[in-house]
Design an enzyme around this catalytic site. Structure first.
Site, PDB file in Angstrom:
ATOM      1  N   GLU A  22       0.855  -1.074   0.117  1.00 32.36           N
ATOM      2  CA  GLU A  22      -0.019  -0.006   0.029  1.00 32.36           C
ATOM      3  C   GLU A  22       0.899   1.160   0.030  1.00 32.36           C
ATOM      4  O   GLU A  22       1.834   1.283   0.613  1.00 32.36           O
ATOM      5  CB  GLU A  22      -0.868   0.037   1.424  1.00 32.36           C
ATOM      6  CG  GLU A  22      -1.771   1.325   1.385  1.00 32.36           C
ATOM      7  CD  GLU A  22      -2.673   1.450   0.344  1.00 32.36           C
ATOM      8  OE1 GLU A  22      -2.594   2.446  -0.430  1.00 32.36           O
ATOM      9  OE2 GLU A  22      -3.488   0.458  -0.183  1.00 32.36           O
ATOM     10  N   ASP A  68       5.469   1.205  -4.462  1.00 33.50           N
ATOM     11  CA  ASP A  68       4.651   1.027  -5.747  1.00 33.50           C
ATOM     12  C   ASP A  68       4.499  -0.617  -5.976  1.00 33.50           C
ATOM     13  O   ASP A  68       5.629  -1.448  -6.011  1.00 33.50           O
ATOM     14  CB  ASP A  68       5.544   1.733  -6.793  1.00 33.50           C
ATOM     15  CG  ASP A  68       4.600   1.213  -8.106  1.00 33.50           C
ATOM     16  OD1 ASP A  68       3.629   1.866  -8.514  1.00 33.50           O
ATOM     17  OD2 ASP A  68       5.208   0.296  -8.817  1.00 33.50           O
ATOM     18  N   ASP A  85      -8.734   1.293  -7.114  1.00 33.38           N
ATOM     19  CA  ASP A  85      -9.305   2.442  -7.396  1.00 33.38           C
ATOM     20  C   ASP A  85      -9.822   2.260  -9.057  1.00 33.38           C
ATOM     21  O   ASP A  85      -9.299   1.812  -9.744  1.00 33.38           O
ATOM     22  CB  ASP A  85      -8.061   3.631  -7.697  1.00 33.38           C
ATOM     23  CG  ASP A  85      -8.625   4.993  -7.961  1.00 33.38           C
ATOM     24  OD1 ASP A  85      -9.517   5.218  -8.673  1.00 33.38           O
ATOM     25  OD2 ASP A  85      -7.632   5.771  -7.514  1.00 33.38           O
ATOM     26  N   LYS A 144     -13.740   7.821 -14.872  1.00 35.37           N
ATOM     27  CA  LYS A 144     -13.772   8.478 -16.053  1.00 35.37           C
ATOM     28  C   LYS A 144     -13.068   7.804 -17.102  1.00 35.37           C
ATOM     29  O   LYS A 144     -12.069   6.998 -17.007  1.00 35.37           O
ATOM     30  CB  LYS A 144     -13.048   9.914 -15.897  1.00 35.37           C
ATOM     31  CG  LYS A 144     -14.047  10.809 -14.999  1.00 35.37           C
ATOM     32  CD  LYS A 144     -13.032  12.277 -14.763  1.00 35.37           C
ATOM     33  CE  LYS A 144     -13.990  12.920 -13.947  1.00 35.37           C
ATOM     34  NZ  LYS A 144     -13.353  14.313 -13.870  1.00 35.37           N
ATOM     35  N   ASP A 161     -16.733  -3.189  -6.635  1.00 32.84           N
ATOM     36  CA  ASP A 161     -18.281  -2.332  -6.740  1.00 32.84           C
ATOM     37  C   ASP A 161     -18.389  -1.422  -8.012  1.00 32.84           C
ATOM     38  O   ASP A 161     -19.576  -0.955  -7.859  1.00 32.84           O
ATOM     39  CB  ASP A 161     -18.531  -1.912  -5.332  1.00 32.84           C
ATOM     40  CG  ASP A 161     -17.837  -0.516  -4.994  1.00 32.84           C
ATOM     41  OD1 ASP A 161     -16.711  -0.488  -5.574  1.00 32.84           O
ATOM     42  OD2 ASP A 161     -18.032   0.286  -4.291  1.00 32.84           O
ATOM     43  N   THR A 205     -15.695  -5.042   4.653  1.00 29.44           N
ATOM     44  CA  THR A 205     -14.905  -3.584   5.074  1.00 29.44           C
ATOM     45  C   THR A 205     -15.668  -2.382   4.582  1.00 29.44           C
ATOM     46  O   THR A 205     -16.857  -2.333   4.140  1.00 29.44           O
ATOM     47  CB  THR A 205     -13.630  -3.730   4.108  1.00 29.44           C
ATOM     48  OG1 THR A 205     -14.028  -3.412   2.421  1.00 29.44           O
ATOM     49  CG2 THR A 205     -12.861  -5.012   4.199  1.00 29.44           C
ATOM     50  N   PHE A 252     -14.895   0.023   2.914  1.00 26.48           N
ATOM     51  CA  PHE A 252     -14.966   0.198   1.424  1.00 26.48           C
ATOM     52  C   PHE A 252     -16.374  -0.481   0.823  1.00 26.48           C
ATOM     53  O   PHE A 252     -16.818   0.033  -0.084  1.00 26.48           O
ATOM     54  CB  PHE A 252     -13.713  -0.170   0.658  1.00 26.48           C
ATOM     55  CG  PHE A 252     -12.437   0.587   1.083  1.00 26.48           C
ATOM     56  CD1 PHE A 252     -12.295   1.833   0.271  1.00 26.48           C
ATOM     57  CD2 PHE A 252     -11.713   0.183   2.008  1.00 26.48           C
ATOM     58  CE1 PHE A 252     -11.019   2.593   0.487  1.00 26.48           C
ATOM     59  CE2 PHE A 252     -10.574   1.019   2.254  1.00 26.48           C
ATOM     60  CZ  PHE A 252     -10.253   2.214   1.700  1.00 26.48           C
ATOM     61  N   GLU A 253     -16.350  -1.733   1.042  1.00 28.91           N
ATOM     62  CA  GLU A 253     -17.466  -2.336   0.612  1.00 28.91           C
ATOM     63  C   GLU A 253     -18.736  -1.932   1.058  1.00 28.91           C
ATOM     64  O   GLU A 253     -19.864  -1.676   0.169  1.00 28.91           O
ATOM     65  CB  GLU A 253     -17.442  -3.861   0.882  1.00 28.91           C
ATOM     66  CG  GLU A 253     -18.619  -4.727   0.359  1.00 28.91           C
ATOM     67  CD  GLU A 253     -18.551  -6.317   0.730  1.00 28.91           C
ATOM     68  OE1 GLU A 253     -19.523  -6.971   0.436  1.00 28.91           O
ATOM     69  OE2 GLU A 253     -17.426  -6.466   1.363  1.00 28.91           O
TER      70      GLU A 253
END
Length: 208
Positions: free
Chosen positions: A64, A91, A113, A117, A149, A187, A189-190
């Protein structure tokens, strides 16, 4: 970054941190060799710590770049006295490139991520070149597990992964999306995605 996260980054790095130079001999950074689970982009690290606690017979490595997330994960790991977890703050592509072939038992990419767009889709992590490089470092019989998601990113993942010659889709019908993995705990995020009305898509592949 909170003061506790900053303190953890400095104080706990010798115990939990791994540098790019460690990638070539990653098992040497753990207390003993064991099947390696790699999580790419773990965010706050909730699921990463859960995995390490659920199966202490495995080694768990999280990568991370978000330093507060790294510090927070190391702090919680130390509080729980977890020893089979290591963290790289660098990275992911560069780190994985330096890892030996067939050194990963399970690779996990959850809620990366989405770069929603269209002009930014090329920045998405799941691309043919990256997957080819990652699969080379997954041992035969090992797993690649993904979740998102974002429906269009899920479709993109399928488009990238299905043609990969060294991967086999382990969904019940041999194609498409898989049931939720037992290795994927809920989590934030979910939960955030679900609150926004998003569906969650799981993908599961095996290295052949």
């Amino acid at each position: 970054m909170t003061s506790a996260q900053a303190d953890a980054l400095q104080r706990l790095w010798p115990r939990y941190g791994v540098d790019l130079a460690d990638a070539t001999q990653i098992q040497a950074r753990f207390s003993r060799p064991a099947p390696l689970t790699l999580e790419i982009g773990f965010g706050s690290g909730e699921a990463t710590l859960w995995r390490a606690q659920q199966d202490p017979t495995r080694n768990v490595l999280g990568i991370e770049v978000h330093r507060p997330g790294v510090g927070g994960l190391m702090l919680r790991a130390a509080q729980a006295d977890v020893d089979n977890l290591r963290v790289a703050c660098t990275d992911a592509v560069e780190f994985i490139e330096a890892m030996p072939s067939a050194s990963i038992d399970t690779a996990i990419i959850e809620f990366p991520d989405p770069w929603p767009k269209k002009r930014h889709h090329k920045r998405r992590l799941v691309q043919p070149a990256f997957i080819a490089m990652l699969v080379e470092r997954i041992a035969p019989g090992g797993s690649l597990l993904l979740a998102t998601d974002w429906a269009d990113y899920a479709e993109h993942m399928l488009e990238v992964l299905e043609p990969a010659p060294a991967l086999r889709n382990t969904a019940p019908d041999g194609q498409g999306y898989a049931p939720r993995s037992a290795m994927r705990p809920p989590t934030r995020f979910e939960e955030r995605g679900l609150r926004r009305g998003h569906s969650v898509f799981d993908l599961a592949y095996r290295r052949v």
